[in-house]
Every structure is written in structure tokens, then in C-alpha cells.
Design an enzyme around this catalytic site. Structure first.
Site, PDB file in Angstrom:
ATOM      1  CB  ALA A  16      29.981  37.251  74.274  1.00 33.88           C
ATOM      2  CE1 TYR A 156      29.770  47.517  86.655  1.00 34.60           C
ATOM      3  CE2 TYR A 156      30.891  49.617  86.941  1.00 34.60           C
ATOM      4  CZ  TYR A 156      30.509  48.563  86.133  1.00 34.60           C
ATOM      5  OH  TYR A 156      30.862  48.567  84.812  1.00 34.60           O
ATOM      6  CE  LYS A 160      33.194  46.173  85.884  1.00 34.73           C
ATOM      7  NZ  LYS A 160      33.299  44.911  85.108  1.00 34.73           N
TER       8      LYS A 160
HETATM    9  P1  NAI Z   1      25.601  44.714  78.982  1.00 35.16           P
HETATM   10  O1  NAI Z   1      24.676  44.796  80.151  1.00 35.16           O
HETATM   11  O2  NAI Z   1      25.160  45.298  77.684  1.00 35.16           O
HETATM   12  O3  NAI Z   1      26.030  43.201  78.725  1.00 35.16           O
HETATM   13  C1  NAI Z   1      26.424  42.364  79.782  1.00 35.16           C
HETATM   14  C2  NAI Z   1      26.197  40.930  79.376  1.00 35.16           C
HETATM   15  O4  NAI Z   1      26.584  40.102  80.492  1.00 35.16           O
HETATM   16  C3  NAI Z   1      24.703  40.610  79.086  1.00 35.16           C
HETATM   17  O5  NAI Z   1      24.590  39.922  77.862  1.00 35.16           O
HETATM   18  C4  NAI Z   1      24.287  39.760  80.268  1.00 35.16           C
HETATM   19  O6  NAI Z   1      23.270  38.820  79.976  1.00 35.16           O
HETATM   20  C5  NAI Z   1      25.610  39.077  80.631  1.00 35.16           C
HETATM   21  N1  NAI Z   1      25.591  38.551  81.991  1.00 35.16           N
HETATM   22  C6  NAI Z   1      25.107  39.155  83.106  1.00 35.16           C
HETATM   23  N2  NAI Z   1      25.224  38.351  84.162  1.00 35.16           N
HETATM   24  C7  NAI Z   1      25.808  37.207  83.726  1.00 35.16           C
HETATM   25  C8  NAI Z   1      26.185  35.994  84.351  1.00 35.16           C
HETATM   26  N3  NAI Z   1      25.987  35.794  85.668  1.00 35.16           N
HETATM   27  N4  NAI Z   1      26.751  35.030  83.590  1.00 35.16           N
HETATM   28  C9  NAI Z   1      26.937  35.211  82.270  1.00 35.16           C
HETATM   29  N5  NAI Z   1      26.608  36.337  81.612  1.00 35.16           N
HETATM   30  C10 NAI Z   1      26.036  37.334  82.337  1.00 35.16           C
HETATM   31  O7  NAI Z   1      26.960  45.381  79.493  1.00 35.16           O
HETATM   32  P2  NAI Z   1      28.167  46.098  78.699  1.00 35.16           P
HETATM   33  O8  NAI Z   1      27.971  47.555  78.791  1.00 35.16           O
HETATM   34  O9  NAI Z   1      28.400  45.455  77.397  1.00 35.16           O
HETATM   35  O10 NAI Z   1      29.385  45.756  79.694  1.00 35.16           O
HETATM   36  C11 NAI Z   1      30.261  44.671  79.525  1.00 35.16           C
HETATM   37  C12 NAI Z   1      31.343  44.747  80.591  1.00 35.16           C
HETATM   38  O11 NAI Z   1      32.026  45.993  80.504  1.00 35.16           O
HETATM   39  C13 NAI Z   1      30.783  44.663  82.017  1.00 35.16           C
HETATM   40  O12 NAI Z   1      31.672  43.946  82.823  1.00 35.16           O
HETATM   41  C14 NAI Z   1      30.738  46.116  82.429  1.00 35.16           C
HETATM   42  O13 NAI Z   1      30.780  46.260  83.825  1.00 35.16           O
HETATM   43  C15 NAI Z   1      31.986  46.669  81.750  1.00 35.16           C
HETATM   44  N6  NAI Z   1      31.950  48.102  81.566  1.00 35.16           N
HETATM   45  C16 NAI Z   1      30.977  48.715  80.807  1.00 35.16           C
HETATM   46  C17 NAI Z   1      30.978  50.088  80.657  1.00 35.16           C
HETATM   47  C18 NAI Z   1      29.963  50.809  79.832  1.00 35.16           C
HETATM   48  O14 NAI Z   1      30.002  52.062  79.810  1.00 35.16           O
HETATM   49  N7  NAI Z   1      29.064  50.153  79.135  1.00 35.16           N
HETATM   50  C19 NAI Z   1      31.992  50.931  81.331  1.00 35.16           C
HETATM   51  C20 NAI Z   1      32.943  50.188  82.106  1.00 35.16           C
HETATM   52  C21 NAI Z   1      32.922  48.831  82.209  1.00 35.16           C
END
Ligand code: NAI
Length: 255
Positions: A16, A156, A160
């Protein structure tokens, strides 16, 4: 007439520090929950903390790698001590390590499964203790339209799709304790993650958006708030009969 005060519910939102997780944390705080935000680096959660505190919410940042069971146990214990026992969990933390299968390394595969799928399992296992003790709980897992298949994302996409199975099984196991477990599967949302995808493809984010948006029936890219809205629905008291479901939030029926 005096009313009995009800204890404020405590939510944990992983990943978050930014993007979708930050929007979900802000939304749940707006909905009246105290929120613990987990991310790799506690300091990176500063903006999320500031946003929620400015709006008058209670928030705690916890540095935690969700793929590490000891860190998960310690993180959940800290939330319980400092905010209260968490009964709401949003598994959102994620990484991408895209590559076509012939170039994908063991490490690319394992690290993505480790954060998304193992991470969600570890968090759910740690939080369900508090949910079942309270006789109430809500878990929401972030899947993706990529669960249905996406070139360059065998790691991925597997993680998912796995989250959908995890969601349905936890819904069956925890339902009798008043706990629902659901899944939100976003399509294209503008965040650092999708900016990184454009960069890997060697195009600008605007070019990437232009190409992608043509395939989305509502003809726009999604915003983190679109996803926060869906998560907020599943967490709501009134959603208690919705369990084990996957909601695609992708601007159209095509996953
Ligand atoms: P983002 O990359 O902007 O944020 C992900 C956050 O997770 C980052 O703050 C990161 O530091 C944190 N993180 C990574 N590894 C971690 C770990 N081992 N422990 C704790 N925190 C960790 O990604 P976004 O786009 O906000 O995505 C959030 C979720 O939504 C993810 O699960 C992603 O796969 C999913 N998602 C995103 C989509 C998109 O179009 N952006 C589409 C479909 C799913």
C-alpha cells in the site's frame, strides 16, 4: 439516548505504499476503518500515511515482505498490539518479472509466485486467527485479467489464476466463521506497474495507453480508485452473502 460504541474495525492492506494499494487504504479509512499498510519499506508508505491522517483516519505503516512468513507473523502481531486485531485483509502486494517462457528464469517464476500467491496465503493464514475469533471477517485478493492468459506473463498469470483458487477455497473454509473471501481482478490500471510494462515494451506510457484503450469497451484506462471502490464493496457489512466471487473491474467483459 446513549448508543453503544462499536469498536473500529482494523484492516491490513499489503503493497500500500503506492498505486492500487494506496487508493484502497485511503478508501477503507474513508469508510471508517483503521488501516495498517504493509510494504517492503515502511518509510515508502509516508505519502499513504499522510493522506489518511490528513483526512482524520488512523493508520499504521509496517515494513514487511509478505513472502516471508516470519515477517508476516511479526507484522500482524504489531498491528494487533498497536491498532487492534485485524479482521479485514486486502492482499494487494505484487511484482512483475515479465518474459517469454523461453527466457523466463527460475528466479523470475519463483519470485512472482512468492509475492502474489505465497504472500496472500501467509497473510490470510495469519489474519484468519483474528477473523475467526471475532466471528467476522473480510478478505479481498487482488487477481488480474492476466489470470486468463497474457503473453510474457506465465509467472504472473499463474499466480493470479492461483489467487482465484485460493479465494474460493478460503471462502469455503472460513465462511462458517462469518468470514467472506473474494477477489477483484483489475484490467489496465494506470500505476507504476503498468508504466514499467510500457518501458519494457520500449514505448511511452501514452503510446501504451492509446493502444490498450482501443481494446477496452469503456474506452479509458482504469484508475486505482476504480479498484478501491470494488474492494470497499466486498468489505462492507451488507456484502456478507457475497463469498468466493471474482469481480473483473476492467472496463468491459473481456478479461
Ligand atoms: P505497484 O507496483 O504500483 O505497487 C505494488 C506495491 O507492492 C509496491 O508498493 C511494492 O513495493 C509492494 N510490494 C512488492 N513486493 C512486496 C512484498 N514482497 N511485500 C510487500 N509489499 C510488496 O502495483 P499496482 O499496479 O498498484 O498493483 C497492485 C496489485 O494489483 C498487484 O497485485 C497487481 O498485480 C494487481 N493488478 C494491477 C493491475 C494494473 O493494471 N496496475 C492490473 C491487474 C492487477
Amino acid at each position: 439516548m446513549s448508543t453503544t460504541p462499536t469498536a473500529q474495525k482494523v484492516a491490513v492492506v499489503t503493497g500500500a505504499a503506492r498505486g492500487i494499494g494506496a487508493a484502497v487504504a485511503a478508501r477503507l479509512a474513508q469508510d471508517g476503518l483503521a488501516v495498517a499498510v504493509f510494504d517492503l519499506d515502511e518509510a515508502a508508505c509516508a505519502t499513504t500515511v499522510e493522506t489518511v491522517e490528513k483526512a482524520g483516519g488512523r493508520i499504521l505503516a509496517v515494513g514487511c515482505d509478505v513472502s516471508d512468513s516470519e515477517q508476516v507473523e511479526a507484522g500482524v502481531a504489531r498491528v494487533t498490539a498497536e491498532l487492534g486485531a485485524p479482521t479485514v485483509l486486502v492482499n494487494n502486494a505484487g511484482i512483475i518479472r515479465d518474459n517469454l517462457v523461453f527466457r523466463m528464469t527460475d528466479q523470475d517464476f519463483d519470485s512472482v509466485i512468492g509475492v502474489h500467491l505465497r504472500g496472500a496465503f501467509l497473510m490470510a493464514r495469519a489474519v484468519q486467527r483474528h477473523q475467526t475469533a471475532a466471528g467476522w471477517g473480510r478478505t479481498v485478493n487482488l487477481s488480474s485479467s492476466a489470470a486468463l492468459g497474457n503473453r510474457g506473463q506465465s509467472n504472473y498469470s499463474s499466480a493470479k489464476a492461483g489467487l482465484m483458487g485460493l479465494t474460493k477455497t478460503l471462502a469455503i473454509e472460513l465462511g462458517p466463521f462469518g468470514v467472506t473471501v473474494n477477489c477483484v481482478a483489475p484490467g489496465f490500471i494506470a500505476t507504476d506497474m503498468t508504466e514499467a510494462t510500457a518501458e519494457r515494451m520500449g514505448i511511452t506510457f501514452e503510446e501504451f495507453t492509446e493502444r490498450y484503450v482501443k481494446t477496452i469497451p469503456v474506452r479509458r484506462r482504469g484508475r486505482p480508485e476504480d479498484i478501491a471502490q470494488a474492494v470497499s464493496f466486498f468489505v462492507r457489512e451488507e456484502a456478507g452473502f457475497v463469498n468466493g466471487q471474482v469481480l473483473f473491474v476492467a472496463g468491459g467483459p473481456k478479461g
